[in-house]
Write a protein that holds these residues in place. Structure first.
Motif, mmCIF file in Angstrom:
data_model
loop_
_atom_site.group_PDB
_atom_site.id
_atom_site.type_symbol
_atom_site.label_atom_id
_atom_site.label_comp_id
_atom_site.label_asym_id
_atom_site.label_seq_id
_atom_site.Cartn_x
_atom_site.Cartn_y
_atom_site.Cartn_z
ATOM 1 N N ARG A 10 -39.510 -0.839 -50.354
ATOM 2 C CA ARG A 10 -40.225 -0.033 -49.779
ATOM 3 C C ARG A 10 -40.070 1.458 -50.443
ATOM 4 N NH1 ARG A 10 -45.355 0.489 -47.161
ATOM 5 N NH2 ARG A 10 -45.775 2.526 -48.175
ATOM 6 N N LEU A 57 -42.990 -9.469 -44.141
ATOM 7 C CA LEU A 57 -42.976 -8.929 -45.484
ATOM 8 C C LEU A 57 -41.443 -8.542 -45.481
ATOM 9 C CD1 LEU A 57 -45.303 -5.918 -45.125
ATOM 10 C CD2 LEU A 57 -45.883 -8.172 -46.098
ATOM 11 N N ASP A 63 -47.931 -8.113 -51.565
ATOM 12 C CA ASP A 63 -47.226 -8.609 -50.301
ATOM 13 C C ASP A 63 -46.427 -7.364 -49.766
ATOM 14 O OD1 ASP A 63 -45.358 -7.831 -52.496
ATOM 15 O OD2 ASP A 63 -44.032 -9.378 -52.189
ATOM 16 N N SER A 64 -47.106 -6.257 -49.946
ATOM 17 C CA SER A 64 -46.555 -4.895 -49.407
ATOM 18 C C SER A 64 -47.569 -4.430 -48.266
ATOM 19 C CB SER A 64 -46.954 -3.844 -50.475
ATOM 20 O OG SER A 64 -48.296 -3.522 -50.761
ATOM 21 N N HIS A 90 -48.563 -5.736 -56.057
ATOM 22 C CA HIS A 90 -47.845 -5.671 -54.874
ATOM 23 C C HIS A 90 -48.705 -6.258 -53.564
ATOM 24 C CE1 HIS A 90 -45.712 -2.879 -57.486
ATOM 25 N NE2 HIS A 90 -44.391 -3.441 -56.779
ATOM 26 N N LEU A 128 -41.356 1.226 -53.839
ATOM 27 C CA LEU A 128 -42.926 1.206 -53.839
ATOM 28 C C LEU A 128 -43.401 2.670 -53.798
ATOM 29 C CD1 LEU A 128 -45.541 -0.303 -54.026
ATOM 30 C CD2 LEU A 128 -45.347 -0.715 -51.499
ATOM 31 N N ASP A 162 -49.737 4.081 -44.256
ATOM 32 C CA ASP A 162 -50.103 3.321 -45.467
ATOM 33 C C ASP A 162 -51.603 3.456 -45.419
ATOM 34 O OD1 ASP A 162 -47.721 2.764 -46.098
ATOM 35 O OD2 ASP A 162 -47.694 0.542 -45.091
ATOM 36 N N ARG A 216 -38.713 -5.761 -46.606
ATOM 37 C CA ARG A 216 -38.524 -4.322 -46.315
ATOM 38 C C ARG A 216 -37.551 -3.550 -47.851
ATOM 39 N NH1 ARG A 216 -34.460 -2.254 -43.680
ATOM 40 N NH2 ARG A 216 -34.394 -4.081 -42.129
ATOM 41 N N ASP A 275 -41.488 -6.294 -40.979
ATOM 42 C CA ASP A 275 -40.362 -6.250 -42.059
ATOM 43 C C ASP A 275 -38.899 -6.030 -41.381
ATOM 44 O OD1 ASP A 275 -40.465 -3.803 -41.220
ATOM 45 O OD2 ASP A 275 -41.505 -2.945 -42.935
#
Length: 536
Positions: A518, A513, A337-338, A335, A521, A366, A515, A444
């Motif tokens: 999420r 990003l 692109d997170s 991932h 994830l 994060d 959203r 996002d």
């Protein structure tokens, strides 16, 4: 027969007295949001700036001015005044002063006021300003400024009568700047509580703990769970502790927690501190303890290790941390692109002696999952507004923090809503000090954190976008152009290269990003942790 009362000092005399008190107190930075009633204070500060007695920062937005003072104080560890005119200008200081109150930051609100005889009348810009900042201690006279602490806010309300400005005033006569002294942490008031090594113990380092948590954990051989802004996320700190606390086989065996600072970042931590079967020793008071203290919570001034714990207990945690780290690394590779990957990239870009200011909400969480502990002694300084953990004022806080600290590199990381909420922090006049600061905005288009909470469940999908996610569709590049701040828009995979080539000065790097993935994830994070620890 009583003697006639002494005449009240003129507004010019009051301003001169305040300037002397600030300079003699060792104040090096002051923030001003201009207005009419505060005119003598503004002229005094301008003269002091010209004479090199202090550095003046002028802002047109009182809320942002106060958060700028907060950032300046947070990293300089010195008292910083913010000066405003009367009326609603004073009320705009409230968010930053609340943060300063709950975080222990030395911001002095200096508010110009109309004479008391005008209160209760229809006089312009007149309200009851004493007590307008509940909880913030009030300074009753200018002479009391000398006794103010550098780690607590205060409010000085000055009644200024006309004439506000007098001609040919020598504001700085006889004033000499004092040598700059940094605040050192207060020594504990009493003897340290010596803790036996026996119970299975973890050391928890919350916001602004300093190195004490790390030192105790090292001396006793206990696992160290350190938030990114603790000052202890170095050396042997566990980078995936938040995920480990969700692993029942390990977390359930904790018998004691020793906590420092202000731990507020995650629910697993607050659940641990609230457990009825765990003894908690908190270095601090209820004001920095995030749950109501039960019978097994002890507040102390200081602690010391009475011995070294069984090495097996620490080894269990470090082995589990290493396994989960590998699992998280693999998840990030899948991932790129997170938001997690963006936070990792920013953490890795922070050099020794660097400064990182992190916005509340998702980015700090994060970072908590993916930031590996840094090397002890390399002086990376990570700060956030964790007193009340609001998203307001983050841009100005970051600007102030960068201006007040001599850093090798200054970075800020925040979400798009946090950035938009404080975008007036970019409004820096052409003659004002400007930092070398790169603001990374994770865009996002909305509040990603809400998708990970209960309201992000499918049963609330019909209302979620409007009342929680709140997408704006704002053009951040156009906004930055309006403020004449350089802006770059990059994909997540291009962020490292963008950070490696800063433009200099204040700049914004926007990372775009999606959203909608999420919540999935976060579920994958929990699942990969469970798989990595399946044999435990």
């Amino acid at each position: 027969m009583s003697s006639p009362s002494s005449p009240s000092p003129s507004s010019t005399d009051t301003a001169r007295e305040l300037l002397r008190a600030l300079v003699e107190r060792g104040v090096t930075d002051a923030v001003l949001a201009p207005g009419s009633r505060s005119a003598p204070l503004a002229l005094a500060l301008a003269a002091a700036d010209s004479a090199g007695l202090l550095r003046l920062h002028v802002r047109v937005d009182e809320r942002e001015a106060a958060f700028l003072a907060l950032g300046l104080s947070r990293t300089s560890h010195r008292l910083v005044p913010v000066v405003t005119t009367s009326g609603t200008a004073v009320a705009n200081l409230h968010p930053a002063m609340l943060e300063a109150l709950h975080a222990g930051v030395g911001v002095l609100a200096v508010t110009a006021d109309r004479p008391a005889r005008l209160r209760g009348t229809g006089a312009n810009q007149t309200t009851v300003q004493p007590g307008i900042l509940p909880g913030v201690p009030e300074v009753q006279a200018v002479r009391d400024v000398a006794a103010l602490a550098a780690d607590a806010p205060a409010h000085l309300n000055l009644e200024l009568d006309e004439p506000l400005v007098e001609p040919a005033t020598d504001w700085t006569a006889g004033l000499v700047a004092l040598p700059v002294k940094r605040r050192t942490r207060r020594a504990p008031d009493g003897p340290a509580l010596v803790l036996a090594a026996g119970p299975r113990t973890v050391v928890l380092a919350g916001d602004d703990s300093g190195a004490r948590a790390r030192v105790l954990a090292r001396e006793a051989g206990w696992p160290l769970l350190a938030e990114p802004t603790s000052g202890s996320r170095t050396g042997g700190a566990l980078s995936t502790y938040r995920l480990l606390l969700g692993h029942e086989a390990l977390a359930a065996r904790v018998e004691r927690v020793v906590s420092f600072g202000h731990p507020t970042l995650s629910r697993p931590v607050t659940r641990l501190l609230a457990r009825a079967d765990v003894d908690v020793v908190h270095v601090g008071t209820q004001a920095t303890f995030p749950v109501p203290a039960g019978p097994r919570v002890t507040f102390v001034d200081d602690v010391a290790a009475g011995g070294v714990a069984d090495v097996g207990w620490l080894q269990e945690w470090t082995d589990a941390d290493a396994r989960v780290q590998r699992a998280v690394d693999a998840l990030l590779a899948d991932h790129p692109d997170s938001g997690l990957a963006v936070a990792r990239t920013v953490a890795e870009a922070l050099p020794p002696d660097g400064l990182l200011v992190v916005g509340a909400s998702q980015p700090i969480r994060d970072l908590d999952v993916v930031a590996r502990p840094w090397t002890v002694g390399e002086r990376r300084y990570v700060v956030a507004n964790r007193g009340l953990a609001g998203i307001d004022g983050t841009v100005s806080t970051a600007v102030g923090a960068a201006l007040a600290r001599d850093s090798s590199r200054s970075l800020a990381l925040m979400g798009d809503l946090t950035f938009l909420h404080g975008s007036n922090g970019l409004l820096v006049g052409p003659d004002e000090p400007r930092p070398d600061l790169t603001v990374v905005v994770v865009n996002d288009d909305g509040g990603a954190i809400f998708s990970t909470l209960e309201q992000g469940g499918p049963e609330h999908a019909d209302a979620f976008e409007r009342v929680f996610a709140t997408p704006t569709g704002a053009d951040l590049g156009a906004l930055c152009a309006g403020y004449r701040v350089p802006h770059r828009r990059v994909e997540p995979v291009g962020l490292a290269a963008a950070l490696a080539s800063p433009t200099g000065g204040l700049e914004v790097v926007e990372v775009v990003l999606r959203r909608d993935g999420r919540r999935a994830l976060d579920a994958a994070l929990r699942a990969t942790t469970a798989t990595a620890l399946a044999d435990d």
